[in-house]
Design an enzyme around this catalytic site. Sequence first.
Site, short mmCIF file in Angstrom:
data_model
loop_
_atom_site.label_atom_id
_atom_site.label_comp_id
_atom_site.label_asym_id
_atom_site.label_seq_id
_atom_site.Cartn_x
_atom_site.Cartn_y
_atom_site.Cartn_z
N GLU A 1 -13.15 -14.57 7.19
CA GLU A 1 -12.77 -15.97 8.19
C GLU A 1 -12.05 -15.54 9.29
O GLU A 1 -12.05 -14.34 10.21
CB GLU A 1 -11.88 -16.72 7.48
CG GLU A 1 -11.95 -17.44 5.33
CD GLU A 1 -10.84 -17.64 5.33
OE1 GLU A 1 -10.82 -18.28 4.48
OE2 GLU A 1 -9.54 -18.41 5.74
N CYS B 1 -9.11 -16.82 16.10
CA CYS B 1 -7.98 -16.36 15.38
C CYS B 1 -9.01 -15.43 14.32
O CYS B 1 -9.67 -16.17 14.46
CB CYS B 1 -7.20 -16.99 14.41
SG CYS B 1 -6.16 -15.95 13.15
N CYS C 1 -6.66 -8.64 1.65
CA CYS C 1 -5.28 -7.92 2.28
C CYS C 1 -4.25 -7.15 1.19
O CYS C 1 -3.61 -8.07 -0.34
CB CYS C 1 -4.18 -9.02 3.16
SG CYS C 1 -2.92 -7.96 4.40
N CYS D 1 2.75 -10.40 0.75
CA CYS D 1 3.35 -11.82 1.65
C CYS D 1 4.00 -12.86 0.76
O CYS D 1 2.13 -13.98 -0.25
CB CYS D 1 3.37 -11.98 2.91
SG CYS D 1 3.33 -10.42 3.92
N CYS E 1 1.15 -15.96 1.98
CA CYS E 1 0.20 -16.04 2.76
C CYS E 1 -0.96 -16.11 1.23
O CYS E 1 -0.65 -15.91 0.28
CB CYS E 1 0.03 -14.97 3.18
SG CYS E 1 -1.59 -14.04 3.94
N CYS F 1 -4.83 -18.51 7.43
CA CYS F 1 -5.15 -17.50 6.97
C CYS F 1 -5.33 -17.64 5.42
O CYS F 1 -4.28 -17.51 4.17
CB CYS F 1 -4.06 -16.15 6.53
SG CYS F 1 -3.91 -14.95 7.09
#
Length: 365
Positions: free
Chosen positions: A104, A117, A124, A128, A131, A342
């Site tokens: 994205e 962004c 990932c 976290c 997220c 995100c």
Amino acid sequence: MNTSTSSPVLAVNLLDRTPADARQAVADWTRQRGLPAYRVNQIVRRLWRAPVASWSDATELPLALRAELEAAFPIPRLAVEVEQRSADGTRKYLWRLADAEAVESVLIPSGSRRTLCISSQAGCALRCAFCATGRMGFRRNLSAFEIAGQVRELVLRNPDDLPTNIVFMGMGEPLLNWPAVDAALTVLNAEDGFGIGARHITVSTVGILPGLAAFARRPEQFRLAISLHATTPEQRLALMPIEKKYDLEAVLAAAAAFRRRVTFEYVMIAGQNDRDADADRLAKLARRVGALVNILPLHPGGAPDLAPTSGERIRAFAARLRNQGIEATVRRSRGLDIDAACGQLRTRTEKAERAERMERGRRSS
Ligand code: SAH
């Protein structure tokens, strides 16, 4: 050595190289063909500055040359799968890559600024707690052309959309994909590339120490943002598993050693890191490092099990930092109506696809 003239030409992806390397490859190639030197500029200009979707669109070049370029240096694309526009002007893109991975970008207009962004990895590995990208896990690193390509595709669609600012705050951890991010930074910044000023390009990281050291060695004024999110090792570990490998103290030391001004990012989570005592500790850490603080309201889509801090508490927290001499900015949550946090768009699309597959399965059984 290639001795046979009939052997197939190996196609080279110029967009995966820095502008200087691409220029060298094009210069060698034109020389071998006995083409005039001015062709080099004409060709390199079409990579980033005035990009073409394919060489056939470079109508200033002879037709035969365009065909040869297509064979020698084919131009890879990212396919736009979804474009969402928020009522506040924020636009979100989901790009489909050649191997069907998806990443994205979010374009955030604000006055005369257009901040893009961008993503540096598909998925990932950091997980976290707050997220959405972390939830899907790590898929793969993006190549340099897939990173800078998020800008290129935007410009291809509309040259007026060339971003004034870039933040590596999309999917992925940029400093766990340093070689590609390193080259992409050059493409974004170089005159022959997109020509975006280094001070307008921000790399955001949880604080991967080897990557930070490599980033710090770049001579340009690129900006660094550190995702802090907590003020004690225990608190940080509860939110960010990476604390086990690169702990708060080590990350702070690296931030303090960085030659340029650093920004701390701090996502506000109700009851976890938003009390007065947290603000006081954060002020101390920011003063020590000389950091600015960016306060991020928790975007609810990333964390169904965590509650966002109220607006009132966020304002009090920011005021408490400012009273202690810290420059603190509260980020407005943009594009809430289009999942512009995100990893949220990709997650949503996959959920929809799964639902559709299940529906189809039900109907056919
Ligand atoms: N891996 C890099 C870049 C990722 S995202 C990093 O961690 O810095 C950019 C920022 O968005 C990070 O500060 C990240 O912690 C934050 N973020 C992630 N999910 C969020 C959410 N649900 N709400 C608010 N901020 C979030």
